[in-house]
Design an enzyme around this catalytic site. Structure first.
Site, PDB file in Angstrom:
ATOM      1  N   ASP A   1      -8.925  -3.918  -6.619  1.00 38.81           N
ATOM      2  CA  ASP A   1      -8.550  -2.389  -5.827  1.00 38.81           C
ATOM      3  C   ASP A   1      -8.976  -1.484  -6.177  1.00 38.81           C
ATOM      4  O   ASP A   1      -9.397  -1.975  -7.529  1.00 38.81           O
ATOM      5  CB  ASP A   1      -7.049  -2.598  -6.264  1.00 38.81           C
ATOM      6  CG  ASP A   1      -5.923  -1.714  -5.105  1.00 38.81           C
ATOM      7  OD1 ASP A   1      -6.842  -0.664  -4.800  1.00 38.81           O
ATOM      8  OD2 ASP A   1      -5.018  -1.850  -4.924  1.00 38.81           O
TER       9      ASP A   1
ATOM     10  N   HIS B   1      -7.589  -4.983  -2.576  1.00 37.65           N
ATOM     11  CA  HIS B   1      -6.532  -4.376  -2.243  1.00 37.65           C
ATOM     12  C   HIS B   1      -5.733  -4.523  -0.764  1.00 37.65           C
ATOM     13  O   HIS B   1      -6.017  -5.321   0.430  1.00 37.65           O
ATOM     14  CB  HIS B   1      -6.660  -2.836  -1.528  1.00 37.65           C
ATOM     15  CG  HIS B   1      -5.351  -1.880  -0.930  1.00 37.65           C
ATOM     16  ND1 HIS B   1      -4.552  -1.386  -1.979  1.00 37.65           N
ATOM     17  CD2 HIS B   1      -5.150  -1.739   0.113  1.00 37.65           C
ATOM     18  CE1 HIS B   1      -3.653  -0.112  -1.485  1.00 37.65           C
ATOM     19  NE2 HIS B   1      -3.950  -0.301  -0.320  1.00 37.65           N
TER      20      HIS B   1
ATOM     21  N   SER C   1       1.189  -1.452   0.125  1.00 38.94           N
ATOM     22  CA  SER C   1      -0.055  -0.316   0.466  1.00 38.94           C
ATOM     23  C   SER C   1       1.042   1.534  -0.081  1.00 38.94           C
ATOM     24  O   SER C   1       1.362   1.342  -1.025  1.00 38.94           O
ATOM     25  CB  SER C   1      -1.246  -0.166   1.194  1.00 38.94           C
ATOM     26  OG  SER C   1      -1.380   0.834   1.434  1.00 38.94           O
TER      27      SER C   1
END
Length: 340
Positions: free
Chosen positions: A277, A307, A172
């Site tokens: 995502d 994600h 991330s």
């Protein structure tokens, strides 16, 4: 007494479940989301006796580091220098969500995984986290040059690792840090780093975005409390430099405000993208921009997952698709490290 103090404060900003900012600038990161997710935030204590093929060691300092060391006799081991996610604002490198994946990765590659404790915004806005990551890389360089470190875990790392094969890896917003630190490292010549060498970068579903919504942001639905558009917007507003937008180079390295990618010296990259995502499209835009700039980039698109799917141990254990995609991701990282 603490509860009374909290009630006297006024919440001025909040990221649901994750973070509250009060009018006196203090921050409360106590998890208030679903209780069944709390185990993912539990800290894991170091251990010297191997579990699932690895030992776990803390290396205090500036910044503090956490070492996952596999039992494997295949030495010297490459180093995966890990930058955790959390939108620059939340999470900690000791959390179980990171432990369960990076301990598994250390054993599978095999590699010495070194995770970095990062300062958090809004108390420490960017580039504070990037500075800590770069300092960690410099700390590895010092260790490579001075093998007589006094810390026992440092000596373990020095004896097991190949400092000429350091790979930056981040999930991330940690993926953003991979790009930024690799670019900073590339501004120095090989003599500056020797005997250390940054051999590659591995951003995992990096937080690359633009101020304007992408098609995936508009069309995909968040399927988890761990990543929503509201969360994305608020964390970046708190994490980026004061007044910056999502077009800032920290979050949009392929944008006009960032240094031209053609002029940025970078090692080979493996970029992991998730099909479900919310920021899939800007991740893919980054990959295409890197390729057009002549960079060596491999792209792994994981179908049917969202994600940072590999950090959710409950899904990894109970959903066959998540389990399969996590295994594929680990294999791809192992193959990439093995070739560089």
């Amino acid at each position: 007494m603490v509860a009374e103090e909290m009630t006297r404060k006024r919440v001025v900003d909040e990221v649901s479940g994750w973070l509250r900012v009060f009018d006196d600038s203090t921050v409360d990161r106590t998890w208030t989301g679903p209780s069944e997710a709390l185990f993912l935030m539990n800290p894991v204590q170091p251990f010297d006796t191997p579990r699932d093929g690895v030992t776990l060691h803390d290396i205090p300092g500036h910044p503090s580091l956490r070492l996952y060391l596999p039992e494997s006799s295949c030495k010297p081991l490459p180093i995966l220098l890990h930058f955790h996610g959390g939108g620059f604002c939340i999470s900690h490198f000791s959390w179980f969500m990171y432990h369960q994946f990076y301990s598994r990765l250390a054993a599978a590659v095999p590699a010495a995984v070194v995770s970095v404790e990062l300062p958090l915004a809004p108390e420490h806005r960017m580039p504070s986290a990037a500075d800590a990551c770069f300092a960690a890389l410099l700390r590895l360089r010092r260790l490579a040059r001075r093998p007589d470190g006094s810390d026992p875990a440092e000596r373990l790392l020095r004896g097991a690792a190949d400092f000429s094969r350091v790979f930056l890896i981040g999930d991330s917003s940690g993926g953003n840090l991979v790009h930024l630190v690799a670019a900073w490292a590339g501004e120095e010549d090989s003599g500056f780093w020797s005997p250390l060498r940054v051999a590659g970068g591995i951003p995992l579903q990096p937080g690359f975005v633009r101020s304007t919504r992408s098609r995936s942001e508009l069309e995909l639905q968040a399927d988890s409390v761990f990543f929503t558009l509201d969360m994305l917007d608020k964390l970046l507003a708190l994490g980026l430099p004061q007044g910056a937008t999502k077009d800032h180079p920290f979050t949009c390295p392929m944008g006009d405000a960032a240094p031209p990618l053609e002029k940025v010296r970078l090692p080979p990259f493996l970029v992991a993208v998730a099909e479900r995502d919310l920021i899939r499209d800007t991740n893919l835009e980054y990959c295409e921009a890197m390729k057009e700039a002549g960079k060596e980039v491999e792209v792994l698109v994981s179908g049917g997952v969202s994600h940072s799917f590999y950090l959710n141990k409950f899904a990894v254990d109970n959903d066959p698709t998540t389990a399969k995609r996590t295994e594929e991701l680990i294999v791809a990282i192992k193959d990439f490290v093995g070739r560089h």
